[in-house]
Design a protein around this motif. Sequence first.
Motif, short mmCIF file in Angstrom:
data_model
loop_
_atom_site.label_atom_id
_atom_site.label_comp_id
_atom_site.label_asym_id
_atom_site.label_seq_id
_atom_site.Cartn_x
_atom_site.Cartn_y
_atom_site.Cartn_z
N ASP A 1 0.85 -1.19 0.00
CA ASP A 1 0.00 0.00 0.00
C ASP A 1 0.89 1.25 0.00
N HIS B 1 0.20 4.28 -0.91
CA HIS B 1 -0.47 5.47 -0.39
C HIS B 1 -0.41 5.50 1.14
N ALA B 2 -0.54 4.35 1.76
CA ALA B 2 -0.46 4.29 3.22
C ALA B 2 0.96 4.61 3.68
N PRO C 1 -4.17 10.14 0.56
CA PRO C 1 -5.35 9.43 0.08
C PRO C 1 -5.06 8.71 -1.24
N VAL C 2 -5.88 7.74 -1.57
CA VAL C 2 -5.65 6.96 -2.78
C VAL C 2 -5.87 7.77 -4.05
N TYR D 1 -13.32 9.76 4.92
CA TYR D 1 -12.06 9.10 4.55
C TYR D 1 -10.90 10.09 4.52
N LYS D 2 -11.10 11.23 3.85
CA LYS D 2 -10.03 12.23 3.76
C LYS D 2 -9.63 12.73 5.16
N ILE E 1 -7.54 10.01 7.00
CA ILE E 1 -6.15 9.95 6.50
C ILE E 1 -5.35 11.15 7.02
N SER F 1 -3.35 1.95 6.18
CA SER F 1 -3.68 0.96 5.15
C SER F 1 -5.04 0.31 5.44
N ASN G 1 -7.55 2.70 4.20
CA ASN G 1 -7.63 2.57 2.74
C ASN G 1 -8.44 1.34 2.34
N TYR H 1 -12.13 1.98 2.81
CA TYR H 1 -12.62 2.93 1.80
C TYR H 1 -12.80 2.24 0.44
N LEU H 2 -11.80 1.51 0.00
CA LEU H 2 -11.89 0.81 -1.28
C LEU H 2 -13.01 -0.21 -1.26
#
Length: 334
Positions: free
Chosen positions: A16, A18-19, A24-25, A122-123, A126, A148, A151, A154-155
């Motif tokens: 991950d 982004h993590a 954020p992704v 989510y934002k 993070i 992560s 994330n 969220y996904l």
Amino acid sequence: MSIQIQRGLFKFDFTDNHAILGVPVDANPDDIRQRYKLIARRLHPDSCKAESKAEKELASQLFSKFVSPAYAQLSKERTRTEYLVTLRGMGKRLASEAAKIQLSTESAKQLSSAGANIDIAYKNAIANQAKTQYETIDKIADAIAQISEINMVYLMKKEGQGVGKTTQPAATTATGGIKTPSSGTSQPAATPAPAPATSRVEPNCRRAAEYLEKNNVAKAVLELRDAVQQEPNNSRAHGLLGMAYLRQNQATMAKIHINKALQVNPQEPDALKAKEILDKAMGKAAGGAGGKATTSAGKTPPGKTPPGKPPSGKPDDKQGGGGLFGGMFGGKKK
């Protein structure tokens, strides 16, 4: 010293990135760059302010084995695009396995219960985690794992919004003209809806077609590669991808997807159009090679480019522009 992270997306053998960077992704390149610079100042051996030797070694490992590779992947358009396609596929996998996934952090649990405002939640989650992610060196790995997991939730929720939904057939009525099992009349069967209308990748194809109209080929390719990954036998996705590759002057890749589209559906409109363009371009190239673009001495005239070879200093893969196929598309006038 070995650093292992076994939570969030990492437990699915997925790195991950982004993590790792605490973004954020959907972070843009500028945000990714700024975040990397901040982390580098804290972990790089030349600027790390850790007091003990052990902490300095841990910081060095985190920087070289996690942070630098993550930034290298997300900072370049090509590798970032490929990574995002894989990430989206991971989201679909998570959505299908949602019932089996257990959460261990409070922030991830709170996000899992977020409703319509999940994007904002989510934002914020993070951002809150990123504030302290790299403050304490021996807790960095745990902080990455927590982000992560956020994330992952969220996904899973974003990709799962359409999971399990099916289109029910319309009820048959006397005025509908459709033969029911109990009907004694023999009436023509209803024409089935075209496959793309019920395809789960139709939104990808629609967005890709819009991107091609705007000459944004890179984003079109991203959408279509995701589409063919989900539905390998979707003729429209392959046909559009063949067209997109033509725009990028990648004739070999274009031919592969055009042929696949026509193999699935010999009447696929986008594939037939792309094949016509490809055949014309190849015919022109062959004609040039036969002597029309050369002098009697067999040399290329001044100012002419040998067939099949891009002009000096211009990449063969320039988006939407010149090359073998450039003149066959309605791009913007320069």
